[in-house]
Design a protein around this motif. Structure first.
Motif, mmCIF file in Angstrom:
data_model
loop_
_atom_site.group_PDB
_atom_site.id
_atom_site.type_symbol
_atom_site.label_atom_id
_atom_site.label_comp_id
_atom_site.label_asym_id
_atom_site.label_seq_id
_atom_site.Cartn_x
_atom_site.Cartn_y
_atom_site.Cartn_z
ATOM 1 N N LEU A 38 45.093 4.428 81.096
ATOM 2 C CA LEU A 38 44.942 3.267 81.968
ATOM 3 C C LEU A 38 44.832 3.711 83.429
ATOM 4 O O LEU A 38 44.001 3.208 84.187
ATOM 5 N N MET A 45 37.610 3.954 89.079
ATOM 6 C CA MET A 45 36.996 2.631 89.203
ATOM 7 C C MET A 45 35.917 2.504 90.293
ATOM 8 O O MET A 45 34.849 1.931 90.026
ATOM 9 N N LYS A 49 32.055 1.148 89.484
ATOM 10 C CA LYS A 49 31.454 -0.027 90.104
ATOM 11 C C LYS A 49 30.144 0.319 90.799
ATOM 12 O O LYS A 49 29.236 -0.489 90.884
ATOM 13 N N LYS A 55 26.750 -5.734 82.826
ATOM 14 C CA LYS A 55 27.995 -5.974 82.113
ATOM 15 C C LYS A 55 28.132 -5.034 80.909
ATOM 16 O O LYS A 55 29.217 -4.534 80.627
ATOM 17 N N MET A 58 29.123 -1.560 82.108
ATOM 18 C CA MET A 58 30.504 -1.562 82.594
ATOM 19 C C MET A 58 31.484 -1.585 81.427
ATOM 20 O O MET A 58 32.484 -0.872 81.425
ATOM 21 N N THR A 59 31.202 -2.411 80.429
ATOM 22 C CA THR A 59 32.064 -2.479 79.248
ATOM 23 C C THR A 59 32.180 -1.114 78.590
ATOM 24 O O THR A 59 33.280 -0.655 78.264
ATOM 25 N N LEU A 62 34.232 1.266 80.886
ATOM 26 C CA LEU A 62 35.665 0.954 80.892
ATOM 27 C C LEU A 62 36.329 1.430 79.602
ATOM 28 O O LEU A 62 37.403 2.017 79.612
ATOM 29 N N LYS A 63 35.652 1.172 78.486
ATOM 30 C CA LYS A 63 36.234 1.577 77.205
ATOM 31 C C LYS A 63 36.340 3.095 77.103
ATOM 32 O O LYS A 63 37.315 3.627 76.579
ATOM 33 N N LEU A 66 39.315 4.225 79.297
ATOM 34 C CA LEU A 66 40.648 3.759 78.895
ATOM 35 C C LEU A 66 41.208 4.608 77.758
ATOM 36 O O LEU A 66 42.331 4.395 77.310
ATOM 37 N N ALA B 124 44.427 -4.538 79.120
ATOM 38 C CA ALA B 124 43.311 -3.859 79.784
ATOM 39 C C ALA B 124 42.172 -3.633 78.791
ATOM 40 O O ALA B 124 40.999 -3.800 79.147
ATOM 41 N N ASP B 125 42.516 -3.268 77.568
ATOM 42 C CA ASP B 125 41.484 -3.070 76.547
ATOM 43 C C ASP B 125 40.673 -4.354 76.363
ATOM 44 O O ASP B 125 39.457 -4.316 76.191
ATOM 45 N N ALA B 128 38.359 -4.910 79.229
ATOM 46 C CA ALA B 128 37.245 -3.964 79.139
ATOM 47 C C ALA B 128 36.124 -4.535 78.264
ATOM 48 O O ALA B 128 34.941 -4.348 78.570
ATOM 49 N N GLU B 129 36.504 -5.243 77.194
ATOM 50 C CA GLU B 129 35.504 -5.865 76.314
ATOM 51 C C GLU B 129 34.577 -6.795 77.099
ATOM 52 O O GLU B 129 33.403 -6.930 76.788
ATOM 53 N N ASP B 130 35.143 -7.466 78.129
ATOM 54 C CA ASP B 130 34.338 -8.396 78.925
ATOM 55 C C ASP B 130 33.709 -7.710 80.138
ATOM 56 O O ASP B 130 33.129 -8.374 80.990
ATOM 57 N N GLY B 131 33.899 -6.394 80.247
ATOM 58 C CA GLY B 131 33.369 -5.687 81.415
ATOM 59 C C GLY B 131 34.074 -6.057 82.705
ATOM 60 O O GLY B 131 33.513 -5.947 83.789
ATOM 61 N N ALA B 133 36.196 -5.143 85.342
ATOM 62 C CA ALA B 133 36.784 -3.951 85.958
ATOM 63 C C ALA B 133 38.056 -4.286 86.743
ATOM 64 O O ALA B 133 39.050 -3.568 86.667
#
Lengths: 269, 255
Positions: A38, A45, A49, A55, A58-59, A62-63, A66, B124-125, B128-131, B133
């Motif tokens: 995390l 980040m 960005k 989207k 970004m998804t 992020l995954k 994480l 947070a996971d 992340a699914e929805d993007g 940030a």
């Protein structure tokens, strides 16, 4: 910094921002499931960005970030830096490369980092500081602040080095680190040798009386070797820690009991 | 003496901030040494705070909080132990005798904080699914709350109910135990030293440890002096090594 590329997306300011976010945030969300995962995502980040506007991207990003991550905080900067360089170059096309570099480097770097930034650093800074504080010197409590701030500078440099080296980092930097680690280990061990007599207190009050003659056991021991008992207790602890299933918490309990027992047997006082 | 409410409040806030510092900036607020000193400062007995803090610091010298290994919380323990001893007019040994078991006990709260943060990881996971940030970033910062409270709550409760507890403890503690704990406090720093020996390549470089020992035990050189000699020896070792074995580049060492 030499930059040959014309269209750099990542600026020095971005790196500075990532550097601070790594210092402040890497361990804030530390949890048993993903450890620093995390925090890593938080640190990188600003770059995400900047690079990923849609989207979907970004998804994905992020995954990816994480995921599980854990290393010595100071060494994390090298990895984040290298990660930024790769993503700037290839985006998310090589997800496996990014994952591979992160997981591949975090282990070996933790090995080096825990030795240099945890064991040796603490030995030198805190043994000197505690020693001064034990003598009632207030400076002792404040001394550790100075090297701590110097470490920030090291961590910033690591961010930049990591970024500049990209993937080559693991090889080139490791050789220099090996020399540095060896030298630091020698320094650390010399200090540790001096630490036992300086900080472990074990006085033997035993006195043998035979007729007229009084024998103070402590004096006898000192004639054989000064600080023999403290060193013996250190070596015993060292040996115990090497045994399977023995950890520092058990050692604390062992030494507590040992202290109480030896006091009541009048061997130590 | 009685502890004033502002002192309890200040030390509680300190414990909260110190833990966050230990996780981030690491300017040494979260170390037992600093915790003892700050408590001594607030409670008006700096020498006591320094001694208690330094003694506990030496015990955890090599104990690292990496890899998720949970260690005794001697920072909060230093605050509570120092404050208790000052409140009840007891000596340093009393403070350490109190601090040791408390530090061991508080290990559980460290584990609890690390567990609580798993909840934020899951949130947070989902972000992340929805993007999202910013949502992910916010979840990382939420970790501040469990981390800080895991230190602030025990310090607050300990100090708030402290005076009654201290009176009870001093009334019932027998001499055999107090004397024993005093001796234990003297030998416990051996643990910090031993852990460090485990960390460093002792088998390879043991002669350097003997040098350090002789300097301290026989010649009574101070630790700063020993550190300087250690630095010189390390540098000399690397120079010689590079002399004897030609390499592409000599490693220069600096701290």
């Amino acid at each position: 910094m030499t930059d040959a590329k014309v269209e750099k997306k990542v600026t020095k300011r971005d790196l500075l921002s990532v550097f601070w976010r790594t210092i402040l945030g890497l361990q804030m969300g530390w949890n048993y499931e993903k450890m620093q995962g995390l925090g890593y995502c938080f640190a990188i980040m600003p770059i995400l960005k900047k690079l990923y506007k849609s989207k979907e991207e970004m998804t994905k990003a992020l995954k990816l970030h994480l995921q599980f991550f854990n290393t010595t905080p100071a060494m994390a900067h090298l990895i984040v830096g290298a990660d930024i360089a790769i993503e700037e170059e290839y985006g998310l096309a090589n997800e496996d490369t990014i994952s591979g570099i992160k997981t591949g480097l975090m282990g070996p770097f933790a090995g080096i980092g825990d030795t240099v930034f945890v064991a040796i650093y603490r030995t030198i800074v805190f043994s000197v500081a505690s020693y001064m504080a034990l003598q009632g010197n207030v400076i002792g409590a404040l001394i550790p602040v100075i090297p701590a701030i110097a470490i920030w500078w090291v961590r910033y440099e690591f961010t930049v080095i990591g970024y500049e080296q990209g993937r080559r980092i693991a090889v080139g930097f490791a050789n220099q680190l090996k020399q540095l680690t060896e030298g630091a280990a020698i320094l650390g061990l010399t200090v540790i040798g001096g630490l036992a007599p300086a900080v472990v207190k074990a006085n033997v009050p035993l006195v043998f009386k035979s007729g007229e003659v009084e024998l103070k056991v402590q004096d006898m021991l000192n004639n054989i070797m000064p600080s023999m008992v403290p060193m013996a207790i250190v070596l015993l602890s060292y040996w115990l820690l090497g045994r399977k299933g023995f950890n520092s918490t058990k050692l604390i309990i062992f030494l507590l009991v040992l202290g109480v027992v030896l006091y009541n047997l009048k061997i130590l006082g | 003496m009685e502890i004033a409410f502002w002192q309890i409040l200040f030390l509680t806030v300190y414990a909260f901030v110190a833990q966050l510092d230990a996780l981030s900036l690491q300017i040494s607020l979260g170390n037992p040494l600093m915790a003892g000193f700050v408590t001594g400062l607030i409670m008006g007995n700096i020498p006591m705070g320094l001694t208690v803090g330094a003694t506990l610091q030496l015990m955890v010298l090599g104990v690292a909080t990496y890899g998720g290994a949970t260690v005794p919380d001697f920072m909060s323990a230093a605050v509570i132990g120092t404050a208790f001893a000052i409140i009840s007019g007891q000596d340093v040994e009393f403070a350490i005798g109190i601090a040791l078991p408390i530090g061991l006990l508080l290990t559980q709260l460290d584990i609890l904080a690390r567990l609580s943060n798993t909840y934020f990881q899951h949130r947070a996971d989902r972000y992340a699914e929805d993007g999202n940030a910013d949502g992910v970033a916010r979840m990382n910062l939420m970790g501040i709350i469990p981390w800080g409270l895991s230190r602030a709550i025990p310090v607050f409760l300990g100090l708030y109910f402290g005076s009654e507890v201290v009176k009870a403890i001093t009334a019932y503690l027998p001499q055999w135990l107090m004397g024993g704990l005093k001796v234990a406090g003297g030998i416990l720093p051996a643990m910090g030293v031993a852990i460090l020996m485990r960390y460093l390549p002792l088998k390879k470089f043991y002669p350097f440890m003997i040098i350090g020992f002789v300097l301290a035990a026989y010649l009574k050189v101070s630790l700063i002096g020993i550190a300087l000699i250690g630095f010189a020896v390390a540098a000399a070792y690397l120079f010689l090594k590079n002399e004897l074995k030609p390499q592409t580049e000599g490693g220069d060492i600096d701290d």
